[in-house]
Design a protein around this motif. Structure first.
Motif, PDB file in Angstrom:
ATOM      1  N   THR A   4      -3.649  28.162  15.690  1.00 40.58           N
ATOM      2  CA  THR A   4      -2.920  26.938  16.002  1.00 40.58           C
ATOM      3  C   THR A   4      -3.538  26.248  17.217  1.00 40.58           C
ATOM      4  O   THR A   4      -3.875  26.895  18.193  1.00 40.58           O
ATOM      5  N   VAL A   5      -3.718  24.946  17.077  1.00 36.12           N
ATOM      6  CA  VAL A   5      -4.276  24.176  18.189  1.00 36.12           C
ATOM      7  C   VAL A   5      -3.241  23.131  18.582  1.00 36.12           C
ATOM      8  O   VAL A   5      -2.652  22.481  17.729  1.00 36.12           O
ATOM      9  N   ASN A   6      -3.014  23.006  19.850  1.00 33.71           N
ATOM     10  CA  ASN A   6      -2.100  21.952  20.311  1.00 33.71           C
ATOM     11  C   ASN A   6      -2.776  20.591  20.122  1.00 33.71           C
ATOM     12  O   ASN A   6      -3.853  20.352  20.675  1.00 33.71           O
ATOM     13  N   PRO A   7      -2.175  19.709  19.331  1.00 35.50           N
ATOM     14  CA  PRO A   7      -2.815  18.420  19.056  1.00 35.50           C
ATOM     15  C   PRO A   7      -3.081  17.621  20.315  1.00 35.50           C
ATOM     16  O   PRO A   7      -4.006  16.810  20.349  1.00 35.50           O
ATOM     17  N   ASN A   8      -2.324  17.850  21.362  1.00 30.33           N
ATOM     18  CA  ASN A   8      -2.546  17.088  22.601  1.00 30.33           C
ATOM     19  C   ASN A   8      -3.843  17.478  23.283  1.00 30.33           C
ATOM     20  O   ASN A   8      -4.351  16.747  24.127  1.00 30.33           O
ATOM     21  N   ASP A   9      -4.359  18.644  22.913  1.00 30.36           N
ATOM     22  CA  ASP A   9      -5.602  19.084  23.524  1.00 30.36           C
ATOM     23  C   ASP A   9      -6.821  18.461  22.867  1.00 30.36           C
ATOM     24  O   ASP A   9      -7.946  18.596  23.332  1.00 30.36           O
ATOM     25  N   LEU A  10      -6.591  17.808  21.737  1.00 30.03           N
ATOM     26  CA  LEU A  10      -7.723  17.258  20.998  1.00 30.03           C
ATOM     27  C   LEU A  10      -8.021  15.848  21.455  1.00 30.03           C
ATOM     28  O   LEU A  10      -7.144  15.108  21.880  1.00 30.03           O
ATOM     29  N   GLY A  17     -10.744  16.875  15.305  1.00 29.39           N
ATOM     30  CA  GLY A  17      -9.572  16.163  15.808  1.00 29.39           C
ATOM     31  C   GLY A  17      -8.949  15.253  14.773  1.00 29.39           C
ATOM     32  O   GLY A  17      -9.505  15.034  13.700  1.00 29.39           O
ATOM     33  N   PRO A  18      -7.777  14.732  15.107  1.00 27.50           N
ATOM     34  CA  PRO A  18      -7.104  13.809  14.196  1.00 27.50           C
ATOM     35  C   PRO A  18      -7.836  12.469  14.164  1.00 27.50           C
ATOM     36  O   PRO A  18      -8.673  12.189  15.023  1.00 27.50           O
ATOM     37  N   LEU A  19      -7.517  11.682  13.174  1.00 27.66           N
ATOM     38  CA  LEU A  19      -8.195  10.398  13.020  1.00 27.66           C
ATOM     39  C   LEU A  19      -7.560   9.324  13.903  1.00 27.66           C
ATOM     40  O   LEU A  19      -8.004   8.205  13.934  1.00 27.66           O
ATOM     41  N   TYR A  20      -6.518   9.662  14.579  1.00 29.82           N
ATOM     42  CA  TYR A  20      -5.873   8.683  15.450  1.00 29.82           C
ATOM     43  C   TYR A  20      -5.274   9.419  16.631  1.00 29.82           C
ATOM     44  O   TYR A  20      -5.088  10.635  16.589  1.00 29.82           O
ATOM     45  N   VAL A  21      -5.032   8.677  17.695  1.00 31.02           N
ATOM     46  CA  VAL A  21      -4.252   9.258  18.779  1.00 31.02           C
ATOM     47  C   VAL A  21      -2.996   8.424  18.945  1.00 31.02           C
ATOM     48  O   VAL A  21      -3.009   7.215  18.726  1.00 31.02           O
TER      49      VAL A  21
ATOM     50  N   VAL B  11      -5.702  22.179  12.674  1.00 31.97           N
ATOM     51  CA  VAL B  11      -6.014  20.908  13.332  1.00 31.97           C
ATOM     52  C   VAL B  11      -4.768  20.245  13.880  1.00 31.97           C
ATOM     53  O   VAL B  11      -4.702  19.838  15.032  1.00 31.97           O
ATOM     54  N   THR B  12      -3.751  20.168  13.025  1.00 33.24           N
ATOM     55  CA  THR B  12      -2.566  19.430  13.440  1.00 33.24           C
ATOM     56  C   THR B  12      -1.498  20.326  14.025  1.00 33.24           C
ATOM     57  O   THR B  12      -0.582  19.850  14.688  1.00 33.24           O
ATOM     58  N   LYS B  25      -5.738  21.534   1.797  1.00 33.45           N
ATOM     59  CA  LYS B  25      -4.334  21.927   1.852  1.00 33.45           C
ATOM     60  C   LYS B  25      -3.449  20.706   2.114  1.00 33.45           C
ATOM     61  O   LYS B  25      -3.885  19.746   2.754  1.00 33.45           O
ATOM     62  N   GLU B  26      -2.240  20.825   1.652  1.00 28.37           N
ATOM     63  CA  GLU B  26      -1.309  19.717   1.840  1.00 28.37           C
ATOM     64  C   GLU B  26      -0.393  20.005   3.018  1.00 28.37           C
ATOM     65  O   GLU B  26       0.268  21.041   3.054  1.00 28.37           O
ATOM     66  N   LEU B  27      -0.381  19.077   3.964  1.00 28.82           N
ATOM     67  CA  LEU B  27       0.505  19.253   5.118  1.00 28.82           C
ATOM     68  C   LEU B  27       1.947  19.041   4.687  1.00 28.82           C
ATOM     69  O   LEU B  27       2.227  18.208   3.828  1.00 28.82           O
TER      70      LEU B  27
END
Lengths: 488, 291
Positions: A4-10, A17-21, B11-12, B25-27
């Motif tokens: 698990t990665v904290n999304p705020n760290d990305l 990373g996500p495609l948006y912040v 990731v999320t 995978k589907e979130l």
């Protein structure tokens, strides 16, 4: 199972990373200086024009609206000071839009996004809303502290929030209110609005514009510029290496060090940059960016970072304009030890100016020479021609006369075509059989039924052209239209 | 069964639904609460709509809803409002004399606009949309009028019609001289040629003009008048002009004389209100043929 990665760290640079912040709320700090003063001045001017223009009066004589700028939809007229436009003349607006677009290009090629930074309604109203917010909730640090505070809401804080939103809504409501005043006589409409006599559509428009102003300037703010507005993308394609943009002069600024360390190093004769990493330019930025990262999409080039940096430079005794209107060419030239050059007259700016001058000139020319008397002719279709009992042939036309002037006209109608034509207007007793006269009231159109008869002994060919002249008997002004005279 | 929620996306940091296709995978992303609430509200709204408004079709009719709303009643109200808006103008039109209407540009424009619409609805089937007429149906743009072309005469014709059965209708018809045995075939041919000569048309070679004139005097003058100038009182057309309702060629004339003519114009009194008939008279008169 994945880790698990904290999304705020990305960050966005992270490949995983996500495609948006998510949006980070911006808390622009107040600032004073040259560009701030320019912004206040332009804001006062733009809002002043918008809010008060409907109340400017313009005497057009009895029976005509006395509002300087009025879009009279029910009567299909547009009034702009001495200009009165009819619906068939809306092409002037097309011309105006083209001029506005090219003017935007010109501004961009000279000074970058000056439109975004100083004149765009989104900027002007957001700036105003920020000013209100600052006045009530305090400057950047205070606002950040208040927002972060996990204390239960105190009465003081609640009243602050209520007050802020009330003033915002008041401004937004006035914005919507001013809008509807352009479509009706302003003093009358204000009275009607107050006494709830105004048409429902006025209230609906005020509600719509109140809502959009409140939401766009109060909440969406810089997101409108970054995500909704197409202009940042378009302007990026239109700008060139000579355009003056708000630029961090990194040739002068780097390397960044603290004031103290810089003084020490300078004493040792080492090269140090002027930037002291105080983050004032970031703190004042209404879109929350760091200009030192170079030109970027979010930058609306309002120049507030220039003011902030100048203030710091003055304090630490270094020359001003570490951030200023400049371009990359000059940064490179200075690095090479050459003097900076600025070129405003370039092929691009010349072409834009020429287009503006050409279209503007053409519009002024057509406006100045446009006819205030006009005639349209429509031939009857069923029947196209009628044979009368004596063998003469008659054609009927619907004639529309337009009197765009502010006075009543006496008009005479002639038909030039086959010889010995007799013309008659229904409802008018002609004094002369070939030249009926009629009065057209000012600022109106008259639709007439016109009968044109060719005598039996002079029946024309199958179809011959006939030209109608309408002449203002008093002024001699003439308008014409051509149609055909048809035989059965 | 797998426990979905134990499968966490790296990731999320969100749980997945446990569905996987080719490594994708589907979130597990539930719909936003506001969206779900809006969705349920639309369902409530729809049910309320069924109850409040007429909705369910029944075998004979339909449910009428709580407030008895019907779009048909709405139309009736709107039409009544329209009449209210126009009422005043049409009253003024109804009160003005025909001649005054033609003198007043505003009234003339109103009468012409009203007349044109009503003409399109009621008169165009026979007279054509612009009043151009057809064989047997008079052209209203020309200046030849069977029953007279003054404003009053036109109005009278519209009001009561011709051979319409109305008590005040125009009467009088062209007799069937051939069918009823009043004239022989050669007499009909002769008089047909004579009639053509009245308006300057060519005649058949060797026809007896004197005989034609004699037959005409004995049979036709009563209605068509001396020299065939016609008589609007009887709807007898002028035979000397260039306009022919049923055609001017010999065959058409022979047919007219043999079988007679009795075209019918319906009476509009009772079907159109008086102000509308007035507007119609002004409109027809302003087509250009009026006298």
């Amino acid at each position: 199972m994945n880790k698990t990665v904290n999304p705020n760290d990305l960050t966005l640079d992270d490949d995983n990373g996500p495609l948006y912040v998510a949006r980070k709320k911006v808390y622009p700090q107040s600032v004073s200086g040259t560009f701030r003063r320019i912004k206040w001045g332009l804001m006062a001017f733009c809002l002043g024009v918008y809010y008060f223009l409907p109340f400017v009066r313009w005497n057009r004589g009895l029976g005509a609206p006395s509002q300087a700028v009025l879009i009279d939809l029910p009567n299909s007229r547009f009034y702009f000071f001495f200009i009165e436009l009819w619906p068939q003349e809306v092409y002037y607006f097309t011309g105006l839009l083209i001029v506005a677009a090219v003017a935007l290009f010109l501004m961009n090629s000279v000074g970058g996004r000056v439109w975004c930074g100083y004149l765009c309604p989104q900027t002007v109203w957001t700036d105003l809303f920020y000013a209100v917010e600052r006045l009530i909730e305090g400057d950047r640090r205070e606002r950040m502290k208040k927002d972060k505070s996990s204390d239960p809401m105190k009465l003081e804080r609640i009243s602050e929030i209520v007050l802020k939103h009330s003033i915002w809504l008041l401004i937004a409501w006035w914005t919507g209110g001013a809008w509807v005043l352009y479509f009706n006589d302003a003093p009358t409409l204000v009275k009607e609005l107050v006494t709830f006599q105004a048409p429902m559509i006025a209230y609906i428009w005020i509600a719509i514009l109140t809502a959009t102003t409140y939401v766009l300037a109060g909440f969406m703010r810089e997101q409108v510029c970054t995500y909704m507005c197409p202009w940042p993308r378009i302007q990026a394609a239109l700008t060139d290496e000579w355009a003056l943009n708000v630029t961090y002069r990194y040739d002068r600024g780097e390397k960044r060090t603290s004031v103290k360390k810089a003084a020490e190093l300078r004493a040792l004769g080492e090269h140090v940059g002027d930037c002291v990493d105080c983050y004032q330019c970031v703190a004042v930025c209404p879109t929350g960016i760091d200009i030192r990262n170079g030109p970027q999409l979010e930058c609306i080039q309002c120049g507030l970072c220039i003011d902030a940096c100048d203030n710091v430079m003055t304090k630490i005794g270094r020359p001003k304009r570490l951030i200023g209107y400049d371009n990359d060419i000059n940064i490179h030239r200075r690095e090479e030890g050459k003097a900076p050059i600025y070129k405003i007259v370039r092929a691009r700016t010349v072409v834009y100016s020429a287009i503006i001058a050409a279209i503007g000139g053409f519009m002024i020319y057509t406006l100045a020479t446009r006819s205030l008397l006009d005639v349209n002719v429509l031939h009857d279709r069923n029947p196209v021609a009628v044979k009368l009992s004596d063998g003469s042939i008659r054609n009927a036309y619907t004639v529309r006369l337009l009197n765009k002037s502010g006075y009543d006209r006496v008009i005479a109608i002639d038909a030039n075509g086959p010889a010995n034509l007799a013309i008659h207007v229904i409802g008018v007793d002609s004094v002369t059989p070939d030249r009926p006269m009629i009065v057209i009231p000012r600022d109106s159109t008259s639709e007439l039924r016109l009968l044109v008869t060719a005598p039996a002994d002079n029946n024309p060919e199958k179809s011959v052209p006939v030209r109608f002249h309408v002449t203002d008997i008093g002024l001699g002004e003439v308008a014409s239209a051509t149609d055909n005279f048809v035989s059965p | 069964m797998t426990d979905h929620h134990s499968d966490i996306d790296s990731v999320t940091g969100k749980s997945t639904t446990g569905h996987e296709w080719d490594g994708i995978k589907e979130l597990n992303t539930p719909l936003p609460r506001w969206w779900v609430i809006s969705f349920y509200l639309t369902i409530v709204w729809a049910v309320a709509y069924w109850i409040v408004y007429p909705a369910w079709p029944l075998i004979q009719s339909n449910t009428t809803g709580l407030f008895g709303y019907s779009s048909r009643a709405d139309v009736a109200v709107e039409l009544a409002n329209l009449e209210k808006i126009r009422g005043d103008k049409m009253t003024v039109l109804g009160a003005a004399s025909l001649a005054d209407i033609e003198k007043d540009p505003a009234l003339l424009a109103l009468a012409r606009a009203k007349g044109k619409t009503v003409f399109g609805d009621n008169c165009a089937p026979c007279h054509g949309s612009g009043g151009a007429g057809a064989k047997g149906f008079p052209n209203l743009n020309d200046d030849d009028w069977l029953w007279g072309g003054t404003l009053d005469q036109i109005m009278q014709t519209i009001q009561f019609g011709a051979r319409s059965g109305h008590a005040k209708t125009h009467e009088g018809q062209m007799l069937a001289f051939g069918k009823d045995g009043m004239l022989k075939v050669d007499e009909i041919v002769t008089v047909a040629n004579y009639v053509r000569s009245l308006s300057g048309l060519s005649t058949r070679k060797g026809y007896d003009a004197a005989k034609g004139e004699k037959i005409f005097a004995e049979n036709c003058v009563a209605c068509h008048g001396d020299g065939g100038k016609g008589n609007p009182e009887m709807g007898a057309p002028n035979l000397t002009d260039k306009i022919w309702l049923y055609g001017s060629d010999e065959a058409s004339l022979i047919e007219t004389i043999s079988l007679g003519r009795a075209g019918v114009m319906p009476a509009w009194e009772g079907r159109l209100d008086p102000a509308t008939i007035k507007a119609m008279a002004v409109y027809v008169h302003s087509l250009g043929g009026g006298k």
